[in-house]
Design a protein around this motif. Structure first.
Motif, short mmCIF file in Angstrom:
data_model
loop_
_atom_site.label_atom_id
_atom_site.label_comp_id
_atom_site.label_asym_id
_atom_site.label_seq_id
_atom_site.Cartn_x
_atom_site.Cartn_y
_atom_site.Cartn_z
N ASN A 1 39.32 -98.49 80.84
CA ASN A 1 40.46 -99.16 80.22
C ASN A 1 41.67 -98.25 80.29
N SER A 2 42.79 -98.75 79.85
CA SER A 2 44.05 -98.00 80.00
C SER A 2 44.02 -96.66 79.27
N GLU A 3 43.24 -96.57 78.21
CA GLU A 3 43.16 -95.32 77.46
C GLU A 3 42.41 -94.22 78.21
N ASP A 4 41.76 -94.59 79.31
CA ASP A 4 41.08 -93.60 80.14
C ASP A 4 42.02 -92.99 81.18
N THR A 5 43.24 -93.49 81.25
CA THR A 5 44.21 -92.94 82.19
C THR A 5 44.55 -91.51 81.82
N ALA A 6 44.34 -90.61 82.77
CA ALA A 6 44.57 -89.18 82.52
C ALA A 6 44.29 -88.40 83.79
N VAL A 7 44.65 -87.13 83.74
CA VAL A 7 44.18 -86.19 84.76
C VAL A 7 42.86 -85.63 84.25
N TYR A 8 41.84 -85.71 85.09
CA TYR A 8 40.50 -85.25 84.72
C TYR A 8 40.23 -83.90 85.37
N TYR A 9 39.75 -82.97 84.55
CA TYR A 9 39.45 -81.62 84.99
C TYR A 9 37.98 -81.31 84.75
N CYS A 10 37.38 -80.55 85.66
CA CYS A 10 36.07 -80.00 85.38
C CYS A 10 36.23 -78.49 85.15
N ALA A 11 35.29 -77.95 84.41
CA ALA A 11 35.34 -76.54 84.04
C ALA A 11 33.93 -76.02 83.83
N THR A 12 33.76 -74.70 83.97
CA THR A 12 32.44 -74.10 83.79
C THR A 12 32.45 -73.08 82.66
N ASP A 13 31.31 -73.01 81.99
CA ASP A 13 31.11 -72.16 80.83
C ASP A 13 29.92 -71.25 81.11
N SER A 14 30.18 -69.96 81.32
CA SER A 14 29.12 -69.05 81.72
C SER A 14 28.08 -68.81 80.62
N LEU A 15 28.43 -69.15 79.38
CA LEU A 15 27.47 -68.98 78.29
C LEU A 15 26.55 -70.19 78.15
N ASP A 16 26.81 -71.22 78.97
CA ASP A 16 25.96 -72.42 78.96
C ASP A 16 25.89 -73.07 77.57
N SER A 17 26.99 -72.94 76.82
CA SER A 17 26.99 -73.51 75.48
C SER A 17 27.37 -74.97 75.49
N SER A 18 28.00 -75.43 76.60
CA SER A 18 28.39 -76.84 76.71
C SER A 18 29.28 -77.25 75.54
N SER A 19 30.19 -76.36 75.20
CA SER A 19 31.06 -76.57 74.04
C SER A 19 32.04 -77.71 74.25
N TYR A 20 32.48 -78.26 73.12
CA TYR A 20 33.54 -79.26 73.15
C TYR A 20 34.92 -78.61 73.27
N ALA A 21 34.98 -77.31 73.05
CA ALA A 21 36.26 -76.61 73.02
C ALA A 21 36.63 -76.11 74.41
N SER A 22 37.81 -76.44 74.85
CA SER A 22 38.24 -76.08 76.19
C SER A 22 38.35 -74.57 76.39
N ASP A 23 38.66 -73.83 75.34
CA ASP A 23 38.82 -72.39 75.52
C ASP A 23 37.50 -71.65 75.68
N GLU A 24 36.38 -72.38 75.62
CA GLU A 24 35.08 -71.77 75.88
C GLU A 24 34.75 -71.75 77.37
N TYR A 25 35.57 -72.43 78.16
CA TYR A 25 35.33 -72.56 79.59
C TYR A 25 36.24 -71.60 80.36
N GLU A 26 35.65 -70.89 81.30
CA GLU A 26 36.40 -69.84 81.98
C GLU A 26 37.10 -70.30 83.25
N TYR A 27 36.45 -71.17 83.99
CA TYR A 27 36.99 -71.58 85.29
C TYR A 27 37.31 -73.07 85.26
N TRP A 28 38.43 -73.41 85.88
CA TRP A 28 38.92 -74.79 85.87
C TRP A 28 39.32 -75.22 87.27
#
Length: 123
Positions: free
Chosen positions: A86-113
């Motif tokens: 739906n229209s609310e899904d309109t966005a730029v989508y990014y993937c990122a990796t977290d070396s601690l494998d915590s799968s956090s909801y917080a973007s600052d836990e991810y090192e590479y984008w």
């Protein structure tokens, strides 16, 4: 050094489906991978993530039941299948990796984008 390249973004109509890909190079074994998105004028928000250790997945409430995150280790690629867009899904989508494998909801836990891929849902 980890490099991530997203692809698959497109202009689609409401109700359509789309699959995004995140291809990784470098050492990512053991890393969780997350998808985030950023709509115009808004902050970056968590969409989904998958842990390396047990492939457990996590989803934002807004996409639960519509989006599916998965991983192909042989291709070193993570996918985001999106349905009932739906229209609310309109966005730029990014993937990122977290070396601690915590799968956090917080973007600052991810090192590479990655650089992001545009998804636009419009009739």
């Amino acid at each position: 050094q980890v490099q991530l390249v997203e692809s698959g973004g497109a202009l689609v109509r409401p109700g359509d489906s789309l699959t995004l890909s995140c291809a990784a190079s470098g050492h990512t074994a053991g890393y969780a991978t997350g998808w985030f998105r950023q709509a115009p004028g808004k902050g970056r928000e968590f969409v989904a993530s998958i842990r390396w250790s047990d492939s457990r997945t996590y989803y934002a409430t807004s996409v639960q039941g519509r989006f599916t995150i998965s991983r192909d280790n042989a291709k070193n690629t993570v996918y985001l299948q999106m349905h009932s867009l739906n229209s609310e899904d309109t966005a730029v989508y990014y993937c990122a990796t977290d070396s601690l494998d915590s799968s956090s909801y917080a973007s600052d836990e991810y090192e590479y984008w990655g650089q992001g891929t545009q998804v636009t849902v419009s009739s």
